[in-house]
Design a protein around this motif. Structure first.
Motif, PDB file in Angstrom:
ATOM      1  N   TRP A 182       0.840   4.226  -2.698  1.00 46.95           N
ATOM      2  CA  TRP A 182       0.620   5.623  -2.304  1.00 46.95           C
ATOM      3  C   TRP A 182       1.732   6.524  -2.820  1.00 46.95           C
ATOM      4  O   TRP A 182       1.474   7.644  -3.277  1.00 46.95           O
ATOM      5  CB  TRP A 182       0.503   5.733  -0.789  1.00 46.95           C
ATOM      6  CG  TRP A 182      -0.019   7.066  -0.364  1.00 46.95           C
ATOM      7  CD1 TRP A 182       0.701   8.155   0.034  1.00 46.95           C
ATOM      8  CD2 TRP A 182      -1.391   7.469  -0.329  1.00 46.95           C
ATOM      9  NE1 TRP A 182      -0.124   9.206   0.329  1.00 46.95           N
ATOM     10  CE2 TRP A 182      -1.415   8.822   0.117  1.00 46.95           C
ATOM     11  CE3 TRP A 182      -2.603   6.824  -0.613  1.00 46.95           C
ATOM     12  CZ2 TRP A 182      -2.604   9.525   0.268  1.00 46.95           C
ATOM     13  CZ3 TRP A 182      -3.776   7.535  -0.454  1.00 46.95           C
ATOM     14  CH2 TRP A 182      -3.778   8.859  -0.027  1.00 46.95           C
TER      15      TRP A 182
ATOM     16  N   VAL B 261       0.842  -1.202   0.000  1.00 45.10           N
ATOM     17  CA  VAL B 261       0.000   0.000   0.000  1.00 45.10           C
ATOM     18  C   VAL B 261       0.873   1.248   0.000  1.00 45.10           C
ATOM     19  O   VAL B 261       0.572   2.235  -0.687  1.00 45.10           O
ATOM     20  CB  VAL B 261      -0.951  -0.007   1.210  1.00 45.10           C
ATOM     21  CG1 VAL B 261      -1.685   1.325   1.324  1.00 45.10           C
ATOM     22  CG2 VAL B 261      -1.953  -1.141   1.092  1.00 45.10           C
ATOM     23  N   GLU B 262       1.974   1.220   0.762  1.00 43.69           N
ATOM     24  CA  GLU B 262       2.903   2.351   0.769  1.00 43.69           C
ATOM     25  C   GLU B 262       3.453   2.619  -0.625  1.00 43.69           C
ATOM     26  O   GLU B 262       3.569   3.772  -1.056  1.00 43.69           O
ATOM     27  CB  GLU B 262       4.056   2.071   1.729  1.00 43.69           C
ATOM     28  CG  GLU B 262       3.679   2.107   3.194  1.00 43.69           C
ATOM     29  CD  GLU B 262       4.867   1.764   4.075  1.00 43.69           C
ATOM     30  OE1 GLU B 262       5.997   2.177   3.730  1.00 43.69           O
ATOM     31  OE2 GLU B 262       4.683   1.075   5.087  1.00 43.69           O
TER      32      GLU B 262
ATOM     33  N   PHE C  11       0.961   7.164  -6.299  1.00 44.34           N
ATOM     34  CA  PHE C  11      -0.198   8.063  -6.397  1.00 44.34           C
ATOM     35  C   PHE C  11       0.215   9.518  -6.241  1.00 44.34           C
ATOM     36  O   PHE C  11      -0.180  10.380  -7.036  1.00 44.34           O
ATOM     37  CB  PHE C  11      -1.237   7.667  -5.343  1.00 44.34           C
ATOM     38  CG  PHE C  11      -2.314   8.679  -5.120  1.00 44.34           C
ATOM     39  CD1 PHE C  11      -3.231   8.974  -6.120  1.00 44.34           C
ATOM     40  CD2 PHE C  11      -2.413   9.351  -3.905  1.00 44.34           C
ATOM     41  CE1 PHE C  11      -4.239   9.921  -5.913  1.00 44.34           C
ATOM     42  CE2 PHE C  11      -3.403  10.296  -3.695  1.00 44.34           C
ATOM     43  CZ  PHE C  11      -4.321  10.581  -4.698  1.00 44.34           C
TER      44      PHE C  11
ATOM     45  N   PHE D 258       2.095  10.674   3.941  1.00 41.78           N
ATOM     46  CA  PHE D 258       0.673  10.429   4.158  1.00 41.78           C
ATOM     47  C   PHE D 258      -0.066  11.563   4.842  1.00 41.78           C
ATOM     48  O   PHE D 258      -1.167  11.910   4.456  1.00 41.78           O
ATOM     49  CB  PHE D 258       0.476   9.172   5.031  1.00 41.78           C
ATOM     50  CG  PHE D 258       1.106   7.933   4.469  1.00 41.78           C
ATOM     51  CD1 PHE D 258       0.554   7.270   3.388  1.00 41.78           C
ATOM     52  CD2 PHE D 258       2.271   7.427   5.036  1.00 41.78           C
ATOM     53  CE1 PHE D 258       1.139   6.128   2.880  1.00 41.78           C
ATOM     54  CE2 PHE D 258       2.860   6.285   4.541  1.00 41.78           C
ATOM     55  CZ  PHE D 258       2.303   5.637   3.457  1.00 41.78           C
TER      56      PHE D 258
END
Length: 225
Positions: A175, A171-172, A178, A218
């Motif tokens: 991200w 997921v990191e 992204f 984040f």
């Protein structure tokens, strides 16, 4: 040897598939139109070469160095108990990402403010056409330094029982891709809490008013100096 080669090929194919998806999405509403394809191609070629070196160092660091130091120092100091319900799981995941972001923030800030670290980090900022392929346009020392300044402190301080850390690490990666996207995406009120492509684009800006800002990945405190 064959298994390692096939594993590496699978890793590259997965990475290029993800890049391809994000590149298509970037075309929907680009923040910067008509970026030179040669720069994207350079980043992809560099990613292949970089991966040959970095994967070995990541495995060495996470599978040998961090566990050895944990055992030697009797770490980690605190155990986050296994979640008992969905709310507990959500809080544990949130704690994991906040801990990661905290240490990454200070490491990333040091990269910009300490000349020796900036010499290593400036290659990432040399990309004048920011897009998803810029994510891994980094110096070969990037991953060893992340292990030293981010993974190691977390590994010595915290243990997250009951969490699939491999999934969270994936997921990191998503991200990071992204927030580097060449995508005009306004997050509204959510942009006051989390980092998005527009905020990280400011981090890569060369304008004086944008320098040395938005260091985290984040959370909201990335918007401060």
């Amino acid at each position: 040897m064959l298994d390692a080669s096939l594993g590496f090929l699978k890793y590259l194919l997965t990475a290029f598939l993800l890049y391809g998806i994000f590149i298509v999405v970037e075309r929907i509403r680009p923040a910067e139109s008509h970026q030179p394809f040669r720069k994207i191609l350079f980043n992809l070629q560099w990613y292949v070469l970089y991966s040959v070196v970095s994967l070995g160092m990541i495995q060495l660091g996470l599978n040998l160095v961090v566990p050895t130091l944990q055992q030697w120092l009797g770490a980690p100091l605190w155990h986050i108990p296994a979640p008992k319900n969905i709310w507990g799981y959500g809080l544990a995941v949130l704690a994991y990402f906040l801990a990661t972001d905290f240490f990454y923030y200070w490491f990333h800030r040091a990269q910009h403010q300490i000349p020796l670290l900036w010499e290593q980090h400036k290659f990432h900022h040399s990309d004048t056409a920011l897009n998803v392929t810029s994510t891994r346009r980094v110096h070969w020392l990037e991953d060893p330094l992340v292990i030293l300044f981010v993974a190691l402190p977390i590994g010595l301080l915290l243990r997250f029982d009951g969490l699939e850390l491999g999934i969270l690490a994936f997921v990191e990666i998503l991200w990071l891709q992204f927030i580097h996207m060449n995508l005009r995406l306004e997050l509204g009120w959510l942009g006051r809490i989390i980092v998005g492509p527009q905020h990280h684009r400011l981090h890569h800006s060369f304008l004086p008013e944008h320098l040395d800002r938005n260091f985290a990945v984040f959370a909201w405190f990335s918007f401060t100096k």
